[in-house]
Design a protein around this motif. Structure first.
Motif, PDB file in Angstrom:
ATOM      1  N   ILE A  30       0.823  -1.215   0.000  1.00 11.98           N
ATOM      2  CA  ILE A  30       0.000   0.000   0.000  1.00 11.98           C
ATOM      3  C   ILE A  30       0.855   1.263   0.000  1.00 11.98           C
ATOM      4  CG2 ILE A  30      -1.742   1.302   1.306  1.00 11.98           C
ATOM      5  CD1 ILE A  30      -2.885  -1.181   0.048  1.00 11.98           C
ATOM      6  N   HIS A  31       2.036   1.205   0.610  1.00 11.41           N
ATOM      7  CA  HIS A  31       2.886   2.404   0.684  1.00 11.41           C
ATOM      8  C   HIS A  31       3.469   2.815  -0.671  1.00 11.41           C
ATOM      9  CE1 HIS A  31       5.874  -0.878   2.093  1.00 11.41           C
ATOM     10  NE2 HIS A  31       6.019  -0.731   0.793  1.00 11.41           N
ATOM     11  N   HIS A  32       3.326   1.968  -1.695  1.00 12.23           N
ATOM     12  CA  HIS A  32       3.824   2.325  -3.028  1.00 12.23           C
ATOM     13  C   HIS A  32       2.802   3.107  -3.862  1.00 12.23           C
ATOM     14  CE1 HIS A  32       7.656   0.417  -2.758  1.00 12.23           C
ATOM     15  NE2 HIS A  32       7.184  -0.805  -2.637  1.00 12.23           N
ATOM     16  N   ALA A  81       2.329  -1.820   6.060  1.00 12.27           N
ATOM     17  CA  ALA A  81       2.876  -0.689   5.301  1.00 12.27           C
ATOM     18  C   ALA A  81       3.980  -0.024   6.117  1.00 12.27           C
ATOM     19  CB  ALA A  81       1.786   0.320   4.959  1.00 12.27           C
ATOM     20  N   TRP A  82       4.960   0.512   5.427  1.00 11.14           N
ATOM     21  CA  TRP A  82       6.102   1.141   6.102  1.00 11.14           C
ATOM     22  C   TRP A  82       5.661   2.259   7.035  1.00 11.14           C
ATOM     23  CZ3 TRP A  82      11.245   2.133   3.087  1.00 11.14           C
ATOM     24  CH2 TRP A  82      11.828   0.904   2.755  1.00 11.14           C
ATOM     25  N   ALA A  83       6.316   2.326   8.190  1.00 15.87           N
ATOM     26  CA  ALA A  83       6.012   3.324   9.209  1.00 15.87           C
ATOM     27  C   ALA A  83       6.909   4.549   9.090  1.00 15.87           C
ATOM     28  CB  ALA A  83       6.175   2.714  10.595  1.00 15.87           C
ATOM     29  N   LEU A 105       5.241   7.012   3.646  1.00 14.56           N
ATOM     30  CA  LEU A 105       5.443   6.518   5.009  1.00 14.56           C
ATOM     31  C   LEU A 105       4.202   6.821   5.846  1.00 14.56           C
ATOM     32  CD1 LEU A 105       9.078   7.879   5.514  1.00 14.56           C
ATOM     33  CD2 LEU A 105       8.394   5.613   4.695  1.00 14.56           C
ATOM     34  N   PHE A 106       3.678   5.800   6.506  1.00 21.39           N
ATOM     35  CA  PHE A 106       2.456   5.944   7.290  1.00 21.39           C
ATOM     36  C   PHE A 106       2.768   6.356   8.727  1.00 21.39           C
ATOM     37  CE2 PHE A 106       0.803   3.675   3.744  1.00 21.39           C
ATOM     38  CZ  PHE A 106      -0.566   3.895   3.726  1.00 21.39           C
ATOM     39  N   TRP A 120       3.623  -0.460  10.186  1.00 24.46           N
ATOM     40  CA  TRP A 120       2.333  -0.548  10.852  1.00 24.46           C
ATOM     41  C   TRP A 120       1.519  -1.643  10.168  1.00 24.46           C
ATOM     42  CZ3 TRP A 120       2.062   1.564  15.347  1.00 24.46           C
ATOM     43  CH2 TRP A 120       2.776   2.738  15.625  1.00 24.46           C
ATOM     44  N   TYR A 121       0.726  -2.343  10.950  1.00 25.53           N
ATOM     45  CA  TYR A 121      -0.143  -3.362  10.340  1.00 25.53           C
ATOM     46  C   TYR A 121      -1.536  -3.309  10.936  1.00 25.53           C
ATOM     47  CZ  TYR A 121       0.575  -6.505  14.399  1.00 25.53           C
ATOM     48  OH  TYR A 121       0.614  -7.063  15.673  1.00 25.53           O
TER      49      TYR A 121
END
Length: 227
Positions: A119-121, A149-151, A192-193, A220-221
């Motif tokens: 999702i981060h892409h 997704a990356w934090a 970045l989330f 984060w998940y």
């Protein structure tokens, strides 16, 4: 080599094509060699599924999760990278090339869906919402989805500029992997989330109840159940 802020003057689709899809096609072999050990949260999610479950791994990469329970569950993989899908097929996994914004499955098709570090892409909030919506569309009511997704709050070796969420992250292919012997650096787009952003995104899409939120491996998940 540290990540840098995204200042690309491209529309969302072109940015993802050039700085996600094309890059993963170029680095697939080297990338795959670094992706072999399942992450514990994902491994537990898959191992806790009932025997006979049918699921989808959306953005499956080299397929490292597709073979975790071969024989007592069935999992299909999709990825936007033709080169990564080729690696999955060489490993005899059921896998096809697909865009995460338009998955080739009917509604309510699967008992479970996972989407790990994908999702981060997507480079806009609208596209990230659409990607989550697609995950939920193909999930049956009562089925579970797991999204990583990356934090923004990463504690590892990567050094991000404070407050900058949209970044280009280098992937270095050493000269030993290149025909000409020269090191190559490829830039990949990431969003970045922040804490609470991924669960907020899933909530905003709706149609599900969030069961678990956590942080693991600089991601984060969210685990959610479709209503």
């Amino acid at each position: 080599m540290n990540p840098v802020a995204d200042s690309l003057a491209l529309n969302e689709a072109d940015k993802e094509e050039q700085y996600v899809h094309a890059v993963y096609n170029q680095i697939a072999g080297h990338f795959s060699d670094t992706r072999f050990k399942p992450w514990p949260v994902i491994e537990k999610f898959i191992k806790d599924l009932p025997v006979g479950s049918v699921g989808a791994d959306v953005g499956c990469g080299n397929g490292k999760y597709l073979g975790l329970r071969t024989g007592d569950i069935f999992m299909m993989g999709t990825d936007r990278s033709e080169s990564l899908v080729d690696i999955c097929r060489q490993r005899q996994y059921e896998c096809l090339v697909s865009d995460g914004l338009d998955l080739p499955y009917r509604d309510d098709a699967f008992d479970f869906v996972i989407s790990i570090a994908v999702i981060h892409h997507f480079s806009s909030i609208e596209r990230r919402k659409k990607a989550v919506s697609e995950l939920l569309r193909i999930l049956r009511p009562g089925g579970k989805v797991l999204v990583f997704a990356w934090a923004m709050e990463q504690k590892g070796r990567r050094k991000f500029e404070q407050g900058v969420q949209d970044v280009l992250v280098p992937w270095v292919v050493p000269g030993s992997r290149q025909q000409n012997g020269s090191e190559m650096v490829y830039q990949r787009y990431y969003h970045l989330f922040k804490e609470g952003e991924l669960s907020g995104l899933v909530d905003a899409v709706g149609g599900c109840a969030i069961e678990q939120v956590g942080y693991d491996r600089d991601n984060w998940y969210v685990v959610a159940v479709k209503k």
